[in-house]
Structure formats: structure tokens, C-alpha cells
Design a protein around this motif. Structure first.
Motif: not given
Length: 410
Positions: A222-241
Motif C-alpha cells: 500500500f505504501m508502494i502504491g501510494g508513492f507510484i500514484i503520487v509520482f505519476s501525478v507529479l510527473i504529469q503536473l511538471f509536464t503540464a507546467i
């Protein structure tokens, strides 16, 4: 700037607020990225990793790891300056991928089987990608080449072993775990004795042991899954801006005069955060760039692992006194060494892989298939067989080392 400084606290708070505002502004992109990360975790990471963590916990409770540790002591201690139980972590880490090695190292440290320095050495060279990801998803899925899989696998795992040999000198004056008692019993009998003692010390009924193993594995996943989701969002946000584009442009300006292909700056930035995106970016670099450069960057990205994996490892290691800084340094050195080995072994590996796969096939002919479709059962079967194979190989080398050592003492 110290992390205890008020300025550091202020910058951290402002960065978090800015991230929250960006999340609100690009809510649709964030949602899609989160769903994509959740899908990767649920369909790939969860079913393929859960059995290994559960079985590892059970094997530790039953004392099997101590049995393996005694048998591998003649190999692991002289080569890597870690106890023989590190051989179990090596086999599981190489076959299962990150961050399984960090989880097993943490458990061994909690049980007192590793010292702090030994844990830092062990996790630094056993945290690697699994072969199915390296040779399947990256080589065949991204580069469409089976030959590339052999190149990436050899450079990735060979550089990891070299890192282990280098890191044996890490903290040379630190405390070490208790060495094996010198007895006249044969090594297999000593291994059985160590396994029985470990089982008696644990004392948990098998039902309790099974329940604890499942609970521990679920908490980790569950901890690993949380990090995967968080970094998936961060990467897309950094790309968007356009933050990643800005950083890659600056990186290209600095690396260009050094003879580094500017087209790889995007792959390096993507790989800095997430290993899959970095490897994919390296594969789509224009054909004008030499294939050896593409292989070197991909191998470096695989060995670095990405900040997403590093965050998972740091969270797991936080349960012990094992420091994360040596692990971060090792990942950077591993990436650099893997890239260097790719240039060094490129021509021999290309010829060997071409001959091995098909003598009549041209070098790096594209394969028609995309990313290989493997079920979770196929993944478990392959990784389990590979772990057993690595363990058998380590046993054979350890037995040979033991025989040579006994011959010298006579």
C-alpha cells in the motif's frame, strides 16, 4: 542550508502550497495520472510483488534465511563484506526488482542479523530492476529489440555486482554482525542448526507467522502504491507546467559542449523521476543518434531507478537506523558505471547476442511485437525460477570458496 533552518521550512511550505494550487488548476490531468498510476500498481506491482514479500517473511520466521546465510557466508563475507544472509537478499532483489531488497534488508536489520553498515552496503547493490522489466518492457517494448535486452541486462546486473565489490569498503571501521562460530561440524549441519535455533527464537505458530507476513506485505505494498500514484501525478503536473521542458533545455545547454547528445536531456530528466518514462524517452530519440548512446542512457536510467523508487526505499529504511544517503550515492554511481560498461561491452555483446538469438538476423532488427503480455502467474513463475537459479549459483560458488579455503588451511 540545513533542513532544520526556518528558511528551509518556509521554502518547503511554499513549494507545497504551489503544488496544491497546481493540482487544483490541472485537476483533470491529475485525476488521469492518478488512475494510470493506480492501474500500474494494481495490475502489475501488486500481484507480482505480494507473493515474494509474503514468502520472504515466512522464510525468515521459519529460519530458512539463516540456513541460507550459513551456506553463503564463505562467499558473501569476503566479497561484499556482508553476512551470508545477504545472499538471500541478493537472489530475491535481482529476480523481483525494486524495492524488495530494501524490505528484506530492513527485516534482517530489525532481527539483528545485520549491522547498520552492513545494511547500507547490502541495500546499495541489491536494489535493481527485475529481468522481466529490463528485457521485456524496456528492451522489447520500447526498443523493439531482443538484442538490446541482453545488453541492458548484462550491464545492469554486472554493474550492480561491481557496486557491491566497491561498497564492501563502505564504513570499514563500523561494527559488524557476529561471525559464524568455528566448529568441527560440516557446513550443511551448521546451517540446519542455525535454522532450528532461529525457528525456536521466533516461536510463532505457523498461522500467526502467516498472518503477520500477509499484514506486513500489504502494508508495504500500500505504501508502494501510494508513492507510484503520487509520482505519476507529479510527473504529469511538471509536464503540464513545462517544468520538465525547461530543465531539459538547461541540461542540454550544459551537456552539449561536453559532446553529450542534446536529444537525451529529456530522457535524463524523465528518468530522474521515474524509470519507465526515462527508458521510454531514451528509446524515441531520433535515429541520427547512435544506438550505443541510447543503450547507455537506458542502462543508466535503469540503474538509477528514479526518485519514485528512492522514495519507496527511504520510507522502508526509515523503520531502522540504516541511512539513506549511502543508498542515494550508490544509485548515482551505479548509473554512471552501467553507462560506462555499455560503451565498453557494446561490440562484444552485440555480436554475442546476435549469434545467440539468430545468426541470420541483422543487428538490432526491430521485432514486430510490442510490450510482452505476461500474466501475474507467469511473472511469479519466472521470477521464482530465477531467484532459485541465482541461489543455486551462489551456493555453488560458496561451496567452491569453502573448499578452497579449507585446502589452504590444511
Amino acid at each position: 542550508m540545513s533542513r532544520h533552518s526556518p528558511i528551509f521550512t518556509l521554502l518547503l511550505a511554499l513549494s507545497t502550497v504551489a503544488l496544491v494550487l497546481t493540482l487544483v488548476m490541472y485537476s483533470q490531468i491529475s485525476f488521469e495520472a492518478a488512475v494510470r498510476g493506480l492501474k500500474i500498481w494494481w495490475e502489475v506491482v501488486f500481484p507480482s510483488t505480494l507473493p515474494f514479500i509474503v514468502l520472504s517473511e515466512i522464510l525468515m520466521g521459519l529460519g530458512v534465511v539463516h540456513f541460507v546465510g550459513v551456506l553463503l557466508e564463505p562467499l558473501m563475507r569476503p566479497l561484499f563484506n556482508v553476512p551470508g544472509t545477504g545472499g538471500f537478499v541478493l537472489a530475491m532483489g535481482f529476480s523481483s526488482g525494486y524495492p524488495v531488497a530494501a524490505k528484506l534488508t530492513t527485516r534482517l536489520r530489525q532481527q539483528g542479523n545485520l549491522s547498520q553498515a552492513e545494511g547500507e552496503r547490502l541495500v546499495s547493490f541489491t536494489t535493481t530492476g527485475d529481468p522481466l522489466f529490463v528485457m521485456g518492457a524496456v528492451a522489447i517494448g520500447f526498443f523493439h529489440s531482443e538484442q538490446m535486452g541482453i545488453v541492458l541486462a548484462v550491464t545492469h546486473y554486472l554493474s550492480a555486482v561491481i557496486m557491491g565489490l566497491v561498497y564492501r569498503f563502505h564504513a570499514p571501521f563500523a561494527a559488524v554482525s557476529k561471525p559464524l562460530e568455528k566448529t568441527n561440524l560440516p557446513l550443511p549441519l551448521r546451517a540446519l542448526q542455525a535454522m532450528h535455533r532461529a525457528r525456536i527464537r521466533d516461536g510463532r505458530p505457523f498461522g500467526k507467522l502467516m498472518g503477520d507476513a500477509v499484514q506486513s506485505a500489504l502494508n508495504t505494498l500500500f505504501m508502494i502504491g501510494g508513492f507510484i500514484i503520487v509520482f505519476s501525478v507529479l510527473i504529469q503536473l511538471f509536464t503540464a507546467i513545462h517544468l520538465t521542458q525547461m530543465i531539459s533545455t538547461l541540461l542540454a545547454i550544459f551537456l552539449g559542449p561536453l559532446g553529450f547528445p542534446p536529444a537525451f536531456s529529456k530522457a535524463i530528466i524523465a528518468g530522474l523521476f521515474e524509470v519507465t518514462l526515462g527508458a521510454q524517452a531514451a528509446s524515441v530519440v531520433p535515429d541520427s543518434v547512435s544506438m550505443v548512446w541510447k543503450a547507455a542512457i537506458a542502462s543508466a536510467v535503469l540503474s538509477w531507478g528514479g526518485l519514485s523508487v528512492h522514495a519507496q526505499v527511504a520510507s522502508i529504511l526509515s523503520e531502522t537506523d540504516i541511512r539513506v544517503a549511502p543508498y542515494f550515492i550508490a544509485r548515482a554511481l551505479h548509473a554512471f558505471l552501467a553507462a560506462i560498461l555499455t560503451f565498453f561491452f557494446w561490440n562484444p555483446l552485440v555480436h554475442v547476442s546476435t549469434w545467440f538469438l539468430d545468426k541470420s538476423v541483422p543487428v538490432f532488427v526491430p521485432t514486430p511485437s510490442g510490450i510482452p503480455e505476461t500474466s501475474w502467474w507467469e511473472t511469479i513463475t519466472f521470477s521464482g525460477a530465477l531467484a532459485a537459479g541465482v541461489a543455486v549459483l551462489l551456493f555453488a560458488i560458496s561451496l567452491l570458496a569453502r573448499c578452497l579455503q579449507s585446502g589452504k588451511t590444511r
